[in-house]
Motif scaffolding. Sequence first.
Motif, PDB file in Angstrom:
ATOM      1  N   VAL A  71      41.556  38.834  36.771  1.00  0.00           N
ATOM      2  CA  VAL A  71      41.540  37.676  35.887  1.00  0.00           C
ATOM      3  C   VAL A  71      42.789  37.674  35.001  1.00  0.00           C
ATOM      4  CG1 VAL A  71      40.230  36.414  34.133  1.00  0.00           C
ATOM      5  CG2 VAL A  71      39.021  37.872  35.773  1.00  0.00           C
ATOM      6  N   ASP A  72      43.402  36.504  34.866  1.00  0.00           N
ATOM      7  CA  ASP A  72      44.415  36.270  33.847  1.00  0.00           C
ATOM      8  C   ASP A  72      43.780  35.428  32.743  1.00  0.00           C
ATOM      9  OD1 ASP A  72      46.317  37.612  35.322  1.00  0.00           O
ATOM     10  OD2 ASP A  72      47.197  35.791  36.178  1.00  0.00           O
ATOM     11  N   VAL A  73      44.033  35.783  31.498  1.00  0.00           N
ATOM     12  CA  VAL A  73      43.522  35.041  30.348  1.00  0.00           C
ATOM     13  C   VAL A  73      44.712  34.612  29.502  1.00  0.00           C
ATOM     14  CG1 VAL A  73      42.038  35.092  28.306  1.00  0.00           C
ATOM     15  CG2 VAL A  73      41.403  36.421  30.338  1.00  0.00           C
ATOM     16  N   ILE A  74      44.727  33.353  29.107  1.00  0.00           N
ATOM     17  CA  ILE A  74      45.764  32.878  28.199  1.00  0.00           C
ATOM     18  C   ILE A  74      45.121  32.198  27.000  1.00  0.00           C
ATOM     19  CG2 ILE A  74      47.506  32.592  30.001  1.00  0.00           C
ATOM     20  CD1 ILE A  74      46.966  29.567  29.923  1.00  0.00           C
ATOM     21  N   ASP A  75      45.800  32.245  25.877  1.00  0.00           N
ATOM     22  CA  ASP A  75      45.336  31.567  24.669  1.00  0.00           C
ATOM     23  C   ASP A  75      46.554  31.111  23.885  1.00  0.00           C
ATOM     24  OD1 ASP A  75      42.383  31.776  22.927  1.00  0.00           O
ATOM     25  OD2 ASP A  75      44.187  31.070  21.910  1.00  0.00           O
ATOM     26  N   GLN A  76      46.488  29.900  23.359  1.00  0.00           N
ATOM     27  CA  GLN A  76      47.637  29.358  22.635  1.00  0.00           C
ATOM     28  C   GLN A  76      47.779  29.941  21.231  1.00  0.00           C
ATOM     29  OE1 GLN A  76      47.051  25.133  22.466  1.00  0.00           O
ATOM     30  NE2 GLN A  76      45.402  25.242  20.961  1.00  0.00           N
ATOM     31  N   ARG A  77      46.755  30.609  20.741  1.00  0.00           N
ATOM     32  CA  ARG A  77      46.842  31.203  19.418  1.00  0.00           C
ATOM     33  C   ARG A  77      47.493  32.586  19.492  1.00  0.00           C
ATOM     34  NH1 ARG A  77      41.334  29.704  16.050  1.00  0.00           N
ATOM     35  NH2 ARG A  77      40.674  27.935  17.323  1.00  0.00           N
ATOM     36  N   SER A  78      47.740  33.144  18.312  1.00  0.00           N
ATOM     37  CA  SER A  78      48.383  34.457  18.226  1.00  0.00           C
ATOM     38  C   SER A  78      47.369  35.590  18.175  1.00  0.00           C
ATOM     39  CB  SER A  78      49.277  34.524  16.976  1.00  0.00           C
ATOM     40  OG  SER A  78      48.499  34.327  15.805  1.00  0.00           O
ATOM     41  N   HIS A  79      46.093  35.287  18.338  1.00  0.00           N
ATOM     42  CA  HIS A  79      45.035  36.288  18.279  1.00  0.00           C
ATOM     43  C   HIS A  79      43.914  35.915  19.237  1.00  0.00           C
ATOM     44  CE1 HIS A  79      42.504  33.419  16.099  1.00  0.00           C
ATOM     45  NE2 HIS A  79      43.558  33.164  15.328  1.00  0.00           N
ATOM     46  N   VAL A  80      43.077  36.879  19.572  1.00  0.00           N
ATOM     47  CA  VAL A  80      41.889  36.622  20.382  1.00  0.00           C
ATOM     48  C   VAL A  80      40.724  36.275  19.453  1.00  0.00           C
ATOM     49  CG1 VAL A  80      42.711  38.189  22.177  1.00  0.00           C
ATOM     50  CG2 VAL A  80      41.132  39.043  20.420  1.00  0.00           C
ATOM     51  N   ALA A  81      39.604  35.913  20.048  1.00  0.00           N
ATOM     52  CA  ALA A  81      38.328  35.634  19.361  1.00  0.00           C
ATOM     53  C   ALA A  81      38.185  34.211  18.849  1.00  0.00           C
ATOM     54  CB  ALA A  81      38.060  36.622  18.232  1.00  0.00           C
ATOM     55  N   GLY A  82      39.189  33.359  19.038  1.00  0.00           N
ATOM     56  CA  GLY A  82      39.041  31.954  18.673  1.00  0.00           C
ATOM     57  C   GLY A  82      38.671  31.771  17.210  1.00  0.00           C
ATOM     58  N   MET A 124      43.559  40.169  50.357  1.00  0.00           N
ATOM     59  CA  MET A 124      43.901  40.272  48.931  1.00  0.00           C
ATOM     60  C   MET A 124      43.033  39.304  48.120  1.00  0.00           C
ATOM     61  SD  MET A 124      47.581  39.596  47.075  1.00  0.00           S
ATOM     62  CE  MET A 124      47.735  39.711  45.303  1.00  0.00           C
ATOM     63  N   ILE A 125      42.463  39.796  47.023  1.00  0.00           N
ATOM     64  CA  ILE A 125      41.651  38.943  46.165  1.00  0.00           C
ATOM     65  C   ILE A 125      42.562  38.122  45.266  1.00  0.00           C
ATOM     66  CG2 ILE A 125      39.884  38.895  44.374  1.00  0.00           C
ATOM     67  CD1 ILE A 125      38.844  41.517  45.411  1.00  0.00           C
ATOM     68  N   ARG A 126      42.437  36.816  45.342  1.00  0.00           N
ATOM     69  CA  ARG A 126      43.268  35.954  44.503  1.00  0.00           C
ATOM     70  C   ARG A 126      42.764  35.975  43.073  1.00  0.00           C
ATOM     71  NH1 ARG A 126      43.909  30.097  46.342  1.00  0.00           N
ATOM     72  NH2 ARG A 126      45.441  30.199  44.659  1.00  0.00           N
ATOM     73  N   ARG A 127      43.667  35.857  42.127  1.00  0.00           N
ATOM     74  CA  ARG A 127      43.312  35.896  40.719  1.00  0.00           C
ATOM     75  C   ARG A 127      42.741  34.557  40.272  1.00  0.00           C
ATOM     76  NH1 ARG A 127      45.558  40.556  38.630  1.00  0.00           N
ATOM     77  NH2 ARG A 127      45.028  39.955  36.483  1.00  0.00           N
ATOM     78  N   VAL A 128      41.949  34.604  39.212  1.00  0.00           N
ATOM     79  CA  VAL A 128      41.475  33.389  38.563  1.00  0.00           C
ATOM     80  C   VAL A 128      42.075  33.348  37.157  1.00  0.00           C
ATOM     81  CG1 VAL A 128      39.335  33.363  39.894  1.00  0.00           C
ATOM     82  CG2 VAL A 128      39.362  34.415  37.617  1.00  0.00           C
ATOM     83  N   LEU A 129      42.109  32.161  36.586  1.00  0.00           N
ATOM     84  CA  LEU A 129      42.666  31.968  35.251  1.00  0.00           C
ATOM     85  C   LEU A 129      41.558  31.541  34.305  1.00  0.00           C
ATOM     86  CD1 LEU A 129      45.123  31.694  33.302  1.00  0.00           C
ATOM     87  CD2 LEU A 129      45.294  29.304  34.070  1.00  0.00           C
ATOM     88  N   VAL A 130      41.480  32.191  33.168  1.00  0.00           N
ATOM     89  CA  VAL A 130      40.580  31.785  32.091  1.00  0.00           C
ATOM     90  C   VAL A 130      41.437  31.280  30.944  1.00  0.00           C
ATOM     91  CG1 VAL A 130      38.860  32.532  30.416  1.00  0.00           C
ATOM     92  CG2 VAL A 130      38.786  33.426  32.753  1.00  0.00           C
ATOM     93  N   VAL A 131      41.231  30.050  30.571  1.00  0.00           N
ATOM     94  CA  VAL A 131      41.996  29.433  29.488  1.00  0.00           C
ATOM     95  C   VAL A 131      41.176  29.532  28.210  1.00  0.00           C
ATOM     96  CG1 VAL A 131      43.151  27.356  28.664  1.00  0.00           C
ATOM     97  CG2 VAL A 131      43.065  27.851  31.125  1.00  0.00           C
ATOM     98  N   GLY A 132      41.616  30.392  27.312  1.00  0.00           N
ATOM     99  CA  GLY A 132      40.925  30.595  26.051  1.00  0.00           C
ATOM    100  C   GLY A 132      40.375  32.006  25.940  1.00  0.00           C
ATOM    101  N   ALA A 133      40.741  32.709  24.870  1.00  0.00           N
ATOM    102  CA  ALA A 133      40.300  34.089  24.660  1.00  0.00           C
ATOM    103  C   ALA A 133      39.275  34.182  23.542  1.00  0.00           C
ATOM    104  CB  ALA A 133      41.498  34.983  24.355  1.00  0.00           C
ATOM    105  N   GLY A 134      38.446  33.141  23.419  1.00  0.00           N
ATOM    106  CA  GLY A 134      37.324  33.192  22.488  1.00  0.00           C
ATOM    107  C   GLY A 134      36.148  33.907  23.122  1.00  0.00           C
ATOM    108  N   LEU A 135      34.970  33.753  22.536  1.00  0.00           N
ATOM    109  CA  LEU A 135      33.791  34.452  23.053  1.00  0.00           C
ATOM    110  C   LEU A 135      33.469  34.049  24.487  1.00  0.00           C
ATOM    111  CD1 LEU A 135      31.175  34.634  20.159  1.00  0.00           C
ATOM    112  CD2 LEU A 135      32.357  36.525  21.282  1.00  0.00           C
ATOM    113  N   SER A 136      33.520  32.756  24.789  1.00  0.00           N
ATOM    114  CA  SER A 136      33.185  32.308  26.144  1.00  0.00           C
ATOM    115  C   SER A 136      34.183  32.858  27.152  1.00  0.00           C
ATOM    116  CB  SER A 136      33.167  30.772  26.203  1.00  0.00           C
ATOM    117  OG  SER A 136      32.125  30.242  25.426  1.00  0.00           O
TER     118      SER A 136
END
Length: 388
Positions: free
Chosen positions: A28-39, A1-13
């Motif tokens: 991939v799991d992505v999380i962002d503390q804001r209410s929208h993507v794109a930073g 099973m391929i383990r997931r990675v976490l990306v903190v921040g849903a901006g451009l990077s």
Amino acid sequence: MIRRVLVVGAGLSGATLARCLAEAGQPVDVIDQRSHVAGNCHTERDDQTGILLHKYGPHIFHTNNQDVWAFVQRFAEFERFEHRVKTTVQGRIYGLPINLHTLNQFFHETWGPEAARKALAGRRHVGTEPATSFESRALRILGPDLYEAFFKHYTAKQWGRDPKTVPASVFTRLPVRFCYDDRYFSHEIQAMPRNGYTAMVAAMLDHDDISYELNTRFENSDVAGYEHVFYTGAIDAFFGCDQGALPYRTLRFEHHRAQGDFQGCAVMNYGDADVPYTRIAEHKHFAPWESHKHTIYSKEFASDAAPGDIPFYPLRPVSDESLLRQYVARAKALKSVSFLGRLGTYRYLDMDVAIAEARKVAKEFLAAKALGRKPAVFTSSPLASPAR
């Protein structure tokens, strides 16, 4: 099973990295503390006027990187957009960056290119020591008259510091042209996503192997649940700022609605010290293919970031890197966390550079994983030059 990675921040990077990993079969799991993507690139339609608002200030995509250009076009339709900036100084309006028209207008001359070069050479400060500050670099390139009018007070307002303490690398981003080219950028590709950056980033995150959550804060305990964590937030915040907070500048915007056309251009800088804001952006001019009877313009005020403020760009004092070095050393000691992006590497990054570095990180992570090696901690060291 391929383990997931976490990306903190849903901006451009973060979004670019997540997409590249997912397309290679890495969940991939992505999380962002804001209410929208794109930073800070976030764009949204104003509900009263229908104008596409650059919520956190203007962002113009420009690059000579064909790989990056091909990548972003997969997620958005782009329109050609050549950014032209004006500045109000001492009761008159000039074009920026400084070009032959600016020089002739400012000095009340009719110079050709060579005459302007010679005139400017005679006004420059000469020195044998390295020009390490914004002011010393500007004086050597422009001389005191142009520096005083166009950059001294604007820079002091933007950075909240005497330009003697602002890094010289900041000035290297500003060209001087001995022709009548008044485009702010000289890159071959200059464009805007037709429906805004937020729609583009949302399309990047639209993949079966990407799961993302907004309004979600990162906790250091999250690291244990993943094969690897890619962190695009502020490097000092990752460590709870326990050695002290790195200095950042933040921006505050006053948005105003009006009828018609407020200033006739996308951006007007204000170089005089007695004007409290640095510039005014009029948003409908960033989408000239649209037509609107009303307008929205935003006054931009810069200040030092306090706890809870959004950090926009790092304030890198000329004289002090010790705190940054402490955080870099601690980051390098981590086994399963990598830092990337503007805040993670504590550097000013143009959008195309952020995207290119995120694509590089994805490629290197996948290669390291295949060989059973530890991925790189940084895309580029925060101790490297902050300028492009």
